[in-house]
Design a protein around this motif. Structure first.
Motif, short mmCIF file in Angstrom:
data_model
loop_
_atom_site.label_atom_id
_atom_site.label_comp_id
_atom_site.label_asym_id
_atom_site.label_seq_id
_atom_site.Cartn_x
_atom_site.Cartn_y
_atom_site.Cartn_z
N UNK A 117 -1.24 10.17 -11.50
CA UNK A 117 -1.29 9.00 -10.90
C UNK A 117 -0.55 8.95 -9.55
N UNK A 118 0.74 9.67 -9.72
CA UNK A 118 1.59 9.69 -8.55
C UNK A 118 1.12 10.35 -7.34
N UNK A 119 0.26 11.50 -7.68
CA UNK A 119 -0.50 11.75 -6.45
C UNK A 119 -1.62 11.08 -6.09
N UNK A 120 -2.44 10.52 -6.83
CA UNK A 120 -3.32 9.66 -6.52
C UNK A 120 -2.83 8.62 -5.56
N UNK A 121 -1.79 8.04 -5.99
CA UNK A 121 -1.20 7.01 -5.44
C UNK A 121 -0.59 7.47 -3.96
N UNK A 122 -0.09 8.59 -3.95
CA UNK A 122 0.46 8.90 -2.53
C UNK A 122 -0.80 9.37 -1.56
N UNK B 216 -1.71 7.00 1.90
CA UNK B 216 -1.89 7.63 3.21
C UNK B 216 -3.37 6.99 3.81
N UNK B 217 -4.21 7.12 3.02
CA UNK B 217 -5.70 6.66 3.49
C UNK B 217 -5.84 5.17 3.72
N UNK B 218 -5.20 4.49 2.79
CA UNK B 218 -5.50 2.95 2.87
C UNK B 218 -4.71 2.32 4.26
N UNK B 219 -3.27 3.15 4.40
CA UNK B 219 -2.59 2.55 5.62
C UNK B 219 -3.17 2.99 6.87
N UNK C 43 0.79 -1.36 -0.10
CA UNK C 43 -0.03 -0.18 0.06
C UNK C 43 0.80 1.21 -0.06
N UNK C 44 2.10 1.06 -0.34
CA UNK C 44 2.93 2.17 -0.57
C UNK C 44 2.63 2.86 -1.57
N UNK C 45 2.96 4.21 -1.78
CA UNK C 45 2.67 5.02 -2.92
C UNK C 45 3.45 4.34 -4.25
N UNK C 46 4.76 3.88 -4.10
CA UNK C 46 5.15 2.88 -5.27
C UNK C 46 4.48 1.87 -5.35
N UNK C 47 3.92 1.19 -4.38
CA UNK C 47 3.06 -0.09 -4.85
C UNK C 47 1.66 0.15 -5.51
N UNK C 48 1.25 1.22 -4.89
CA UNK C 48 -0.02 1.53 -5.65
C UNK C 48 0.35 2.10 -7.12
#
Length: 143
Positions: free
Chosen positions: A127-132, A136-139, A12-17
């Motif tokens: 998508x980088x911003x979406x992932x970030x 935060x929310x998912x974690x 669920x990290x930004x890179x993972x997403x």
């Protein structure tokens, strides 16, 4: 769809997403083909080919939704964008997070106001911003 990739990945990290978004979009493009994607979206060939090559970080949510909507099982692009934004808002509510708390925990340079504008669709979200933001929310929801 884009917001559901968090359910399909353990990272669920930004890179993972971001990698999960990339894999999803590449699967769609593998299925429909580059020529079809160019013909059926407003995206140019260079943009589509960049996604095939794994360059999705700068792609906007709207552009990614146009590609994701090419999947026969997916809703249209506008619905994908709206569902993604709704998912973020619902996640914020469930996780008891406001935009300033999200902004304080982002790897990308967005203020609380910009996070709010991105989620509301008043500014384009990459998508980088979406992932970030989603990270935060998912974690927080996992805690």
């Amino acid at each position: 769809m884009l917001h559901t990739v968090a359910d399909e990945t353990a990272d669920l990290s930004p890179d993972g997403l971001l990698s999960a978004y990339e894999a999803h979009l590449q699967t769609v493009l593998d299925t429909v083909g580059v020529d079809t994607a160019v013909a059926e979206t407003d995206l140019d060939r260079d943009t589509i080919e960049a996604v095939v090559d794994g360059d999705v970080a700068g792609l906007t949510l709207t552009e990614a939704a146009a590609i994701a909507a090419l999947d026969d099982d997916a809703p249209d692009a506008e619905a994908i964008v709206l569902e993604t934004r709704d998912h973020l808002l619902m996640g914020m509510t469930t996780a008891v997070l406001d935009v300033d708390a999200i902004s304080a925990n982002l790897d990308v340079d967005l203020t609380g106001q910009e996070v709010q504008q991105a989620i509301e669709g008043r500014i384009d979200m990459t998508l980088a911003e979406l992932a970030a933001i989603q990270s935060v929310i998912e974690q927080r929801l996992e805690e």
